[in-house]
Write a protein that holds these residues in place. Structure first.
Motif, PDB file in Angstrom:
ATOM      1  N   ILE A  66       0.845  -1.197   0.000  1.00 45.80           N
ATOM      2  CA  ILE A  66       0.000   0.000   0.000  1.00 45.80           C
ATOM      3  C   ILE A  66       0.881   1.248   0.000  1.00 45.80           C
ATOM      4  O   ILE A  66       0.621   2.213  -0.736  1.00 45.80           O
ATOM      5  N   ALA A  67       1.940   1.237   0.796  1.00 49.00           N
ATOM      6  CA  ALA A  67       2.885   2.364   0.773  1.00 49.00           C
ATOM      7  C   ALA A  67       3.508   2.510  -0.609  1.00 49.00           C
ATOM      8  O   ALA A  67       3.649   3.627  -1.134  1.00 49.00           O
ATOM      9  N   PHE A  68       3.855   1.387  -1.211  1.00 51.60           N
ATOM     10  CA  PHE A  68       4.446   1.418  -2.551  1.00 51.60           C
ATOM     11  C   PHE A  68       3.480   2.045  -3.558  1.00 51.60           C
ATOM     12  O   PHE A  68       3.852   2.928  -4.332  1.00 51.60           O
ATOM     13  N   HIS A  69       2.215   1.620  -3.536  1.00 47.26           N
ATOM     14  CA  HIS A  69       1.229   2.153  -4.471  1.00 47.26           C
ATOM     15  C   HIS A  69       1.009   3.651  -4.260  1.00 47.26           C
ATOM     16  O   HIS A  69       0.927   4.420  -5.229  1.00 47.26           O
ATOM     17  N   VAL A  70       0.871   4.055  -3.003  1.00 45.58           N
ATOM     18  CA  VAL A  70       0.599   5.464  -2.712  1.00 45.58           C
ATOM     19  C   VAL A  70       1.754   6.344  -3.178  1.00 45.58           C
ATOM     20  O   VAL A  70       1.550   7.364  -3.857  1.00 45.58           O
ATOM     21  N   VAL A  71       2.970   5.959  -2.829  1.00 51.26           N
ATOM     22  CA  VAL A  71       4.138   6.759  -3.213  1.00 51.26           C
ATOM     23  C   VAL A  71       4.312   6.756  -4.728  1.00 51.26           C
ATOM     24  O   VAL A  71       4.595   7.795  -5.347  1.00 51.26           O
ATOM     25  N   PHE A  72       4.129   5.596  -5.346  1.00 50.17           N
ATOM     26  CA  PHE A  72       4.202   5.515  -6.802  1.00 50.17           C
ATOM     27  C   PHE A  72       3.203   6.486  -7.440  1.00 50.17           C
ATOM     28  O   PHE A  72       3.535   7.235  -8.366  1.00 50.17           O
ATOM     29  N   GLY A  73       1.972   6.474  -6.926  1.00 51.15           N
ATOM     30  CA  GLY A  73       0.939   7.355  -7.471  1.00 51.15           C
ATOM     31  C   GLY A  73       1.306   8.823  -7.378  1.00 51.15           C
ATOM     32  O   GLY A  73       0.978   9.616  -8.271  1.00 51.15           O
ATOM     33  N   LYS A  74       1.983   9.208  -6.289  1.00 55.53           N
ATOM     34  CA  LYS A  74       2.401  10.602  -6.146  1.00 55.53           C
ATOM     35  C   LYS A  74       3.338  11.025  -7.280  1.00 55.53           C
ATOM     36  O   LYS A  74       3.361  12.193  -7.695  1.00 55.53           O
ATOM     37  N   THR A  75       4.144  10.064  -7.775  1.00 56.00           N
ATOM     38  CA  THR A  75       5.174  10.406  -8.761  1.00 56.00           C
ATOM     39  C   THR A  75       4.639  10.522 -10.177  1.00 56.00           C
ATOM     40  O   THR A  75       5.284  11.131 -11.032  1.00 56.00           O
ATOM     41  N   VAL A  76       3.484   9.929 -10.454  1.00 55.11           N
ATOM     42  CA  VAL A  76       3.010   9.813 -11.833  1.00 55.11           C
ATOM     43  C   VAL A  76       2.834  11.160 -12.530  1.00 55.11           C
ATOM     44  O   VAL A  76       3.296  11.327 -13.668  1.00 55.11           O
ATOM     45  N   PRO A  77       2.174  12.161 -11.929  1.00 53.48           N
ATOM     46  CA  PRO A  77       1.980  13.421 -12.659  1.00 53.48           C
ATOM     47  C   PRO A  77       3.281  14.074 -13.121  1.00 53.48           C
ATOM     48  O   PRO A  77       3.291  14.780 -14.137  1.00 53.48           O
ATOM     49  N   ASP A  78       4.357  13.840 -12.389  1.00 54.19           N
ATOM     50  CA  ASP A  78       5.635  14.468 -12.726  1.00 54.19           C
ATOM     51  C   ASP A  78       6.543  13.572 -13.558  1.00 54.19           C
ATOM     52  O   ASP A  78       7.333  14.061 -14.370  1.00 54.19           O
ATOM     53  N   ILE A  79       6.460  12.247 -13.356  1.00 52.11           N
ATOM     54  CA  ILE A  79       7.402  11.328 -13.991  1.00 52.11           C
ATOM     55  C   ILE A  79       6.793  10.601 -15.184  1.00 52.11           C
ATOM     56  O   ILE A  79       7.410  10.517 -16.249  1.00 52.11           O
ATOM     57  N   SER A  80       5.598  10.073 -15.026  1.00 48.95           N
ATOM     58  CA  SER A  80       5.108   9.133 -16.037  1.00 48.95           C
ATOM     59  C   SER A  80       3.722   9.448 -16.586  1.00 48.95           C
ATOM     60  O   SER A  80       3.043   8.557 -17.096  1.00 48.95           O
ATOM     61  N   LEU A  81       3.307  10.711 -16.499  1.00 46.80           N
ATOM     62  CA  LEU A  81       2.014  11.074 -17.065  1.00 46.80           C
ATOM     63  C   LEU A  81       1.986  10.802 -18.567  1.00 46.80           C
ATOM     64  O   LEU A  81       0.968  10.388 -19.124  1.00 46.80           O
TER      65      LEU A  81
END
Length: 349
Positions: A66-81
């Motif tokens: 769950i921590a992995f998913h949440v932190v990953f999600g935070k990065t998407v708009p800046d890294i992998s949108l």
């Protein structure tokens, strides 16, 4: 129009760039309930606060994924949108157990850039750190992702492919503070299999299969606030011959990890992510199967052992039916995930 954010394209990244990601997220029982509903995990350490406290975790424990998913999600708009695909993971370490009420935030450093030969895309390597509300690191990991270029003719001068460890060494594993398996209740956990019962080289077919439906994949991706276009935008996916929305790779990881319960009932707690690769795209409606291989073992303190496990997932073909690779080393058709991690397991006596 100038107030909206189109996301970063490959040529927007710079080596050494540090990005603080928006929208901290407080973890609650609601997240746990939805995680259980979407993926179906049954590990006792995360299902029962009473069980977790008996293992020395005073505040209970929430699945590290769950921590992995949440932190990953935070990065998407800046890294992998504007990503084509998330390619892999390395050097992942869980530094602190996730608990109810913890607030996670994330930042990433760009540690590698490599333009592809087609000049339409490039691979971005980032090291991401997730921290709690006190600034203490909860997890860190490296991932690399293929990102579109805005302008194929844009020159990319500063390129570098980082050298990454093949695995987190056993002496770098961090057991959660207070964790002890000295009085571990195997009957409540669902199986008697202890650290001593697993052998390096052993393979475990997890037998069960699970379908991920389109609505579930969409809900899971929204739950983790992953905004990547390829998971939602049908017009974006029209650029792909399949025209289908790509399922977020984390859905496959958590589904396969939940399936691993059958055979690894006492190995729910992930301590580190050594590596991971989304071998092939997965689209909703396919049945996910999984098997694991024991790659290594390590003794830790307080009745705790660690297994290094390779988790392989396939779609629409039970794992017992085919090898994961052919004689040339190429992945067999149907393999969708190859995930290498360390898990804590109780020792006997």
């Amino acid at each position: 129009m100038g107030k909206t954010d189109p996301g970063n394209y490959f040529e927007d990244f710079r080596l050494g760039q540090v990005i603080a990601h928006a929208t901290p997220r407080t973890i609650t029982a609601g997240d746990v309930a939805l995680y259980t509903a979407l993926y179906g995990p049954r590990f006792s350490l995360f299902s029962s606060d009473v069980f977790a406290k008996a293992c020395g975790l005073k505040l209970g424990a929430i699945d590290p994924l769950i921590a992995f998913h949440v932190v990953f999600g935070k990065t998407v708009p800046d890294i992998s949108l504007n990503a084509v695909a998330n390619l892999g993971y390395a050097e992942g370490r869980f530094h602190k157990v996730l608990t109810d009420g913890m607030t996670l935030s994330a930042k990433s450093e760009v540690i590698g850039l490599k333009e592809n030969s087609n000049r339409k895309t490039g691979v971005v390597y980032v090291r991401t750190t997730g921290a709690d509300e006190f600034g203490e690191t909860v997890l860190s990991y490296v991932r690399w992702v293929m990102v579109r270029k805005r302008d194929p003719d844009a020159e990319i001068i500063d390129q570098h492919v980082p050298s990454l460890a093949q695995a987190v060494s056993a002496d770098q594993l961090i057991a959660p503070e207070g964790l002890s398996f000295a009085k571990y209740d195997f009957s409540l956990a669902g199986a008697p299999h202890a650290f001593e019962d697993y052998a390096v080289g052993e393979k475990i077919d997890h037998v069960d299969g699970m379908v991920v439906e389109e609505a579930e994949a969409q809900m899971a991706t929204r739950l983790w606030q992953n905004t990547a276009k390829v998971h939602f935008n049908q017009f974006e996916r029209a650029k792909d011959p399949s025209g289908r929305r790509l399922v977020y790779g984390g859905v496959v990881i958590s589904t396969a990890k939940a399936l691993s319960f059958n055979g690894l009932q006492n190995a729910g707690l992930i301590l580190a992510i050594n590596g991971g690769r989304h071998v092939s795209p997965y689209f909703a409606g396919g049945t996910v199967f999984a098997w694991s291989e024991v790659l290594d073992k390590a003794d830790l303190d307080h009745g705790i052992g660690a297994l290094r496990l390779r988790l392989v997932a396939s779609v629409d073909r039970p794992c017992a039916d085919f090898p994961d690779k052919d004689e040339t080393g190429a992945y067999a058709p149907g393999v969708i995930l190859d995930f290498d991690y360390w898990a804590a397991v109780p020792k006997r006596g």
